[in-house]
Design an enzyme around this catalytic site. Structure first.
Site, PDB file in Angstrom:
ATOM      1  N   ARG A 165      47.531  32.357  49.257  1.00 41.21           N
ATOM      2  CA  ARG A 165      47.232  31.506  48.089  1.00 41.21           C
ATOM      3  C   ARG A 165      48.351  30.499  47.801  1.00 41.21           C
ATOM      4  O   ARG A 165      48.590  30.135  46.647  1.00 41.21           O
ATOM      5  CB  ARG A 165      46.977  32.342  46.820  1.00 41.21           C
ATOM      6  CG  ARG A 165      45.888  33.380  46.921  1.00 41.21           C
ATOM      7  CD  ARG A 165      44.495  32.763  46.981  1.00 41.21           C
ATOM      8  NE  ARG A 165      43.475  33.761  46.751  1.00 41.21           N
ATOM      9  CZ  ARG A 165      42.909  34.505  47.708  1.00 41.21           C
ATOM     10  NH1 ARG A 165      43.280  34.353  48.967  1.00 41.21           N
ATOM     11  NH2 ARG A 165      41.957  35.366  47.402  1.00 41.21           N
ATOM     12  N   SER A 185      39.091  36.032  40.968  1.00 42.05           N
ATOM     13  CA  SER A 185      40.272  36.875  40.737  1.00 42.05           C
ATOM     14  C   SER A 185      41.222  36.161  39.778  1.00 42.05           C
ATOM     15  O   SER A 185      41.618  35.025  40.048  1.00 42.05           O
ATOM     16  CB  SER A 185      41.021  37.111  42.037  1.00 42.05           C
ATOM     17  OG  SER A 185      40.193  37.729  42.975  1.00 42.05           O
ATOM     18  N   GLU A 219      46.581  34.039  39.403  1.00 42.57           N
ATOM     19  CA  GLU A 219      46.178  33.120  40.467  1.00 42.57           C
ATOM     20  C   GLU A 219      45.644  31.846  39.787  1.00 42.57           C
ATOM     21  O   GLU A 219      45.704  30.753  40.340  1.00 42.57           O
ATOM     22  CB  GLU A 219      45.073  33.791  41.310  1.00 42.57           C
ATOM     23  CG  GLU A 219      44.653  32.963  42.496  1.00 42.57           C
ATOM     24  CD  GLU A 219      43.505  33.569  43.293  1.00 42.57           C
ATOM     25  OE1 GLU A 219      43.413  34.804  43.420  1.00 42.57           O
ATOM     26  OE2 GLU A 219      42.688  32.784  43.788  1.00 42.57           O
TER      27      GLU A 219
HETATM   28  N1  EPU Z   1      39.441  48.219  42.990  1.00 42.15           N
HETATM   29  C1  EPU Z   1      39.532  49.036  41.892  1.00 42.15           C
HETATM   30  N2  EPU Z   1      38.851  48.668  40.755  1.00 42.15           N
HETATM   31  C2  EPU Z   1      38.083  47.558  40.696  1.00 42.15           C
HETATM   32  C3  EPU Z   1      37.955  46.747  41.844  1.00 42.15           C
HETATM   33  C4  EPU Z   1      38.647  47.096  42.994  1.00 42.15           C
HETATM   34  O1  EPU Z   1      40.235  50.039  41.896  1.00 42.15           O
HETATM   35  O2  EPU Z   1      37.533  47.281  39.627  1.00 42.15           O
HETATM   36  C5  EPU Z   1      40.224  48.565  44.193  1.00 42.15           C
HETATM   37  C6  EPU Z   1      39.412  49.144  45.307  1.00 42.15           C
HETATM   38  O3  EPU Z   1      40.184  50.213  45.835  1.00 42.15           O
HETATM   39  C7  EPU Z   1      39.329  48.061  46.359  1.00 42.15           C
HETATM   40  C8  EPU Z   1      40.603  47.272  46.104  1.00 42.15           C
HETATM   41  O4  EPU Z   1      40.840  47.396  44.695  1.00 42.15           O
HETATM   42  O5  EPU Z   1      39.347  48.592  47.630  1.00 42.15           O
HETATM   43  C9  EPU Z   1      40.463  45.813  46.470  1.00 42.15           C
HETATM   44  O6  EPU Z   1      39.369  45.234  45.788  1.00 42.15           O
HETATM   45  P1  EPU Z   1      38.436  44.144  46.508  1.00 42.15           P
HETATM   46  O7  EPU Z   1      38.139  44.510  47.878  1.00 42.15           O
HETATM   47  O8  EPU Z   1      37.319  43.847  45.578  1.00 42.15           O
HETATM   48  O9  EPU Z   1      39.377  42.878  46.698  1.00 42.15           O
HETATM   49  P2  EPU Z   1      40.395  42.228  45.711  1.00 42.15           P
HETATM   50  O10 EPU Z   1      41.789  42.529  46.143  1.00 42.15           O
HETATM   51  O11 EPU Z   1      40.049  42.575  44.343  1.00 42.15           O
HETATM   52  C10 EPU Z   1      40.556  39.984  47.101  1.00 42.15           C
HETATM   53  C11 EPU Z   1      40.655  38.532  46.744  1.00 42.15           C
HETATM   54  C12 EPU Z   1      39.273  37.976  46.447  1.00 42.15           C
HETATM   55  C13 EPU Z   1      38.420  38.155  47.691  1.00 42.15           C
HETATM   56  C14 EPU Z   1      38.365  39.659  48.027  1.00 42.15           C
HETATM   57  C15 EPU Z   1      37.641  39.919  49.303  1.00 42.15           C
HETATM   58  C16 EPU Z   1      42.817  38.199  45.677  1.00 42.15           C
HETATM   59  C17 EPU Z   1      43.562  38.041  44.393  1.00 42.15           C
HETATM   60  N3  EPU Z   1      41.509  38.373  45.572  1.00 42.15           N
HETATM   61  O12 EPU Z   1      40.081  40.665  45.941  1.00 42.15           O
HETATM   62  O13 EPU Z   1      39.414  36.588  46.169  1.00 42.15           O
HETATM   63  O14 EPU Z   1      37.107  37.660  47.496  1.00 42.15           O
HETATM   64  O15 EPU Z   1      39.714  40.156  48.204  1.00 42.15           O
HETATM   65  O16 EPU Z   1      38.429  39.524  50.382  1.00 42.15           O
HETATM   66  O17 EPU Z   1      43.421  38.169  46.750  1.00 42.15           O
HETATM   67  C18 EPU Z   1      39.597  34.977  44.417  1.00 42.15           C
HETATM   68  O18 EPU Z   1      40.701  34.696  44.911  1.00 42.15           O
HETATM   69  O19 EPU Z   1      39.147  34.409  43.379  1.00 42.15           O
HETATM   70  C19 EPU Z   1      38.821  36.042  45.023  1.00 42.15           C
HETATM   71  C20 EPU Z   1      37.659  36.452  44.513  1.00 42.15           C
END
Ligand code: EPU
Length: 336
Positions: free
Chosen positions: A164, A236, A332
């Site tokens: 990012r 996010s 972000e």
């Molecule tokens: N999790 C929780 N609670 C929740 C949601 C998730 O505990 O409410 C845990 C789960 O263990 C899950 C982990 O967090 O395995 C990661 O969550 P997720 O896979 O949904 O990905 P993220 O880290 O929340 C990132 C990017 C997203 C992107 C997704 C998919 C960032 C800040 N965000 O989200 O990007 O779509 O991975 O690759 O890096 C964005 O930047 O706006 C965005 C949506």
């Protein structure tokens, strides 16, 4: 070119914050932008260039000029049996580009389906999802120097891309405006399926092909992220923090289930969503701002929220995550 005085920004930020700007200028060509820079922008002008406002939080009315690109071409600059090179205008909607590439069987950005925003902003923000970052397919970025009006071509290596991050958010912030981005895509599918359970989800919907990857990613995103037409949001809200191996190992003692992504020998990345969720924020609301009940990393406007209400909720979340884990969450989203 269109110029609107005292313009509403309601349709220009996905959080749905009802603020105004002194002047909104939209342009469709490089010549129009040059004219705008000459006529309206000087050293002391306060201005902001926006995409579709999917990463912005307006805290108050904008006392200055908002610029928005309507440069919308998608042009093949060269191709061979393996690759296609595309030059794409900064104002093209990111997901329109993904759809166009998938329809033409050009591979590389299918995992980035349904990310809101426009092509220029995607190259500034180095958008990423499901194991792919836009820097993986960028060849170069064409941008105009705001002071001299000269066009510079930044090779991918010059853009200082990171998670990012790019030079356009840091050293060159407010010095250049992106006009177009050149991408390299492959004609043979080059599918990236290693992210968590992505491959499993795709196979549930059918074969591994670009259409099916796009369809699956769209349905995953739709199940986690609220529709901005229903509840304003910016995806996010925070970045996933990177912590030291030592801090990670200490956390593992108390939280053996902590999800994490390997960064290097000395660092691990922790999902901010997990940290926020562990602090009990999922579904919580303060005023008109709330934490989405399906994804703790997404803050939403429950209707008529002011930017300051969203910022207050974010601050409370940062405070409790720090108290519980001694980890600082960085937004972000850009506060304006
Ligand atoms: N999790 C929780 N609670 C929740 C949601 C998730 O505990 O409410 C845990 C789960 O263990 C899950 C982990 O967090 O395995 C990661 O969550 P997720 O896979 O949904 O990905 P993220 O880290 O929340 C990132 C990017 C997203 C992107 C997704 C998919 C960032 C800040 N965000 O989200 O990007 O779509 O991975 O690759 O890096 C964005 O930047 O706006 C965005 C949506």
């Amino acid at each position: 070119m269109t110029i609107t005085q005292n313009a509403s920004l309601l349709g220009f930020n996905t959080f749905g914050i009802d603020v105004k700007t002194d002047m909104l200028i939209e342009y469709s060509t490089v010549d129009e932008l040059r004219e705008i820079l000459k006529t309206y922008i000087n050293q002391s002008t306060k201005y902001l260039h926006i995409g579709s406002g999917s990463n912005l939080l307006f805290l108050s009315d904008y006392k200055g000029i908002i610029l928005h690109s309507q440069i919308k071409h998608i042009q093949i600059t060269s191709e061979n049996s393996e690759f296609v090179y595309l030059k794409v205008g900064s104002g093209v909607l990111w997901d329109d580009l993904v759809a166009h590439c998938v329809e033409n069987a050009w591979s590389g950005i299918e995992n980035l389906s349904l990310i809101p925003g426009e092509v220029g902003a995607a190259a500034v923000q180095n958008i990423g999802a499901y194991g792919v970052e836009v820097q993986d397919v960028i060849e170069s970025v064409h941008a105009i120097d705001i002071n001299s009006g000269e066009i510079h071509v930044f090779k991918k290596e010059d853009c200082q891309y990171d998670y990012r991050e790019s030079i356009f958010k840091n050293k060159l912030k407010a010095k250049f405006i992106i006009l177009s981005v050149e991408f390299i895509l492959t004609k043979k599918p080059n599918c990236q399926l290693n992210y968590q359970h992505l491959e499993e989800e795709i196979l549930k919907n059918g074969d591994i092909n670009l259409m099916n990857i796009r369809k699956t990613i769209i349905s995953i995103r739709e199940s986690k992220l609220p529709d901005t037409k229903v509840y304003g949001n910016a995806g996010s809200f925070f970045m996933n923090p990177v912590i030291s191996k030592k801090q990670f190992e200490n956390l593992l003692i108390t939280y053996p289930q902590i999800p994490h992504y390997f960064i290097s020998e000395n660092e691990e990345k922790i999902p901010a969503a997990w940290l926020i969720d562990q602090c009990g924020w999922k579904g919580k609301q303060i005023g008109n701002a709330a934490v989405h009940d399906k994804q703790a990393l997404v803050l939403i406007n429950k209707g008529g929220a002011k930017g300051s209400e969203i910022a207050f909720l974010a601050q409370q979340i940062q405070k409790s995550v720090f108290e519980k884990f001694q980890i600082n969450l960085s937004p972000e989203v850009n506060y304006i």
